[in-house]
Design an enzyme around this catalytic site. Sequence first.
Site, PDB file in Angstrom:
ATOM      1  CG  HIS A  41       1.073  -4.318  -8.418  1.00  0.00           C
ATOM      2  ND1 HIS A  41       2.334  -3.773  -8.476  1.00  0.00           N
ATOM      3  CD2 HIS A  41       0.651  -4.142  -7.125  1.00  0.00           C
ATOM      4  CE1 HIS A  41       2.663  -3.283  -7.291  1.00  0.00           C
ATOM      5  NE2 HIS A  41       1.659  -3.500  -6.456  1.00  0.00           N
ATOM      6  N   GLY A  90       0.821  -1.196   0.000  1.00  0.00           N
ATOM      7  CA  GLY A  90       0.000   0.000   0.000  1.00  0.00           C
ATOM      8  C   GLY A  90       0.862   1.256   0.000  1.00  0.00           C
ATOM      9  CE1 TYR A 114       6.735   2.044   0.726  1.00  0.00           C
ATOM     10  CE2 TYR A 114       5.864   1.158   2.783  1.00  0.00           C
ATOM     11  CZ  TYR A 114       6.699   2.041   2.110  1.00  0.00           C
ATOM     12  OH  TYR A 114       7.500   2.911   2.815  1.00  0.00           O
TER      13      TYR A 114
END
Length: 468
Positions: free
Chosen positions: A442, A90, A187
């Site tokens: 992703h 995130g 992240y």
Amino acid sequence: MTEAQRQIFVFMIYALIMVNFSGSSHGGAVSSEEEADRITSLPGQPKVYFQQFSGYVTVNKAVGRALFYWLTESAHSPLSKPLVVWLNGGPGCSSVAYGASEEIGPFRINKTASGLYLNKFSWNTEANLLFLETPAGVGFSYSNRSSDLFDTGDRRTAKESLEFLIQWLDRFPRYKGREVYLTGESYAGHYVPQLANEIMAYNANSKHRIALKGIMVGNAVTDNYYDNLGTVTYWWSHAMISDKTYRQLINTCDFKRQKESDECESLYSYAMDQEFGNIDQYNIYAPPCNNSDGSTFTRRNMRLPHRSHRIFRQISGYDPCTEKYAETYYNRPDVQKALHANKTRIPYKWTACSEVLNRNWNDTDVSILPIYRKMIAGGLRVWVFSGDVDSVVPVTATRYSLAQLKLTTKIPWYPWYVKKQVGGWTEVYEGLTFATVRGAGHEVPLFKPRAALMLFKSFLRGQPLPKS
């Protein structure tokens, strides 16, 4: 013996082992805390023959910060399998929403969010999966001090994730001494190495070592400068932006800066608003999720700390609306009760990602590469993979970043295979393996679940990906 009979037999044997195990040297009988966390069944769940547990571990009693977890044990021989911790990024995004529910977990949520169905490519065929929602404010994890949502960052996340793991192992003593692997994406390219770093420091000063063996991260935020340079290069090389915009970005933006100039910001905004078009940046070739009125369902504007411009995410995959199902399912009171979640009645709706936390991220490492060097020197198994149609943390960004490690090549670049098809490409270095996953966005396991499972198996075995 039919497959159903075989599974029942395996489950009975496992149950007998667990009864005998209760008197072992790993801490005696199953603790009341562990038993209180047992999931008997989730609403709409198909019958399974593995154990599940979920609940909270308080990582700061003074202010009341507690992290939520969900453990799905291996379907086969769980006592002989490693513990794999999965973290989503995130920052501010839920491992329950993504890792567990649309990537590597044993269940998928159906389109009406009325129930679950099995994921035949779940990673719990190979390991015991521990999904951790970190830091406090993500998913069901909470803090009783509301200001915590406005001042968290990398350092607190790493330290409290370690505190969680120490306490969790006390609650589940049969996992003490078990091999541990840390995995995640995006992240979590910060979270995973930073937690590994904390564990290595803890092990150096503790008699009760955590048996950390390795880490694996996908489409991982790694280094501010090279991630930004690689991202803009990807946009241009995949015809998402014009030659003019590319040259302006390269000549105007200082990719080392945490916050870009207004001129650079306006260039980013122009590229996204005027040149990208209505695409899913997390998989540039996937269809977007459309609402019933014909409009496009988009995630709330999320920001990666290594890049100051806004990211507009349209959720994608074979079913591009998976996040919508998660937000419906995990807000159901009966689901929360079955998960032992939201016991304190957090004053906001459960969301897949926390905008408040994301926009108020307090500290972030400029580069994770120094930790990579420490992990490699410490003998950890380090794998990095990239879905090659992600434009948010693209393969070019990762390759630029890893190149700065200047590692010696052991096995040169080659195509690896799954089901007689090229799954991607890989190169094995001294201390690190890099792999791409062809056609994956992703969230690699969402788009290419079979290839992702092959990648995971090879990682656990410490073996190069198959050449044929």
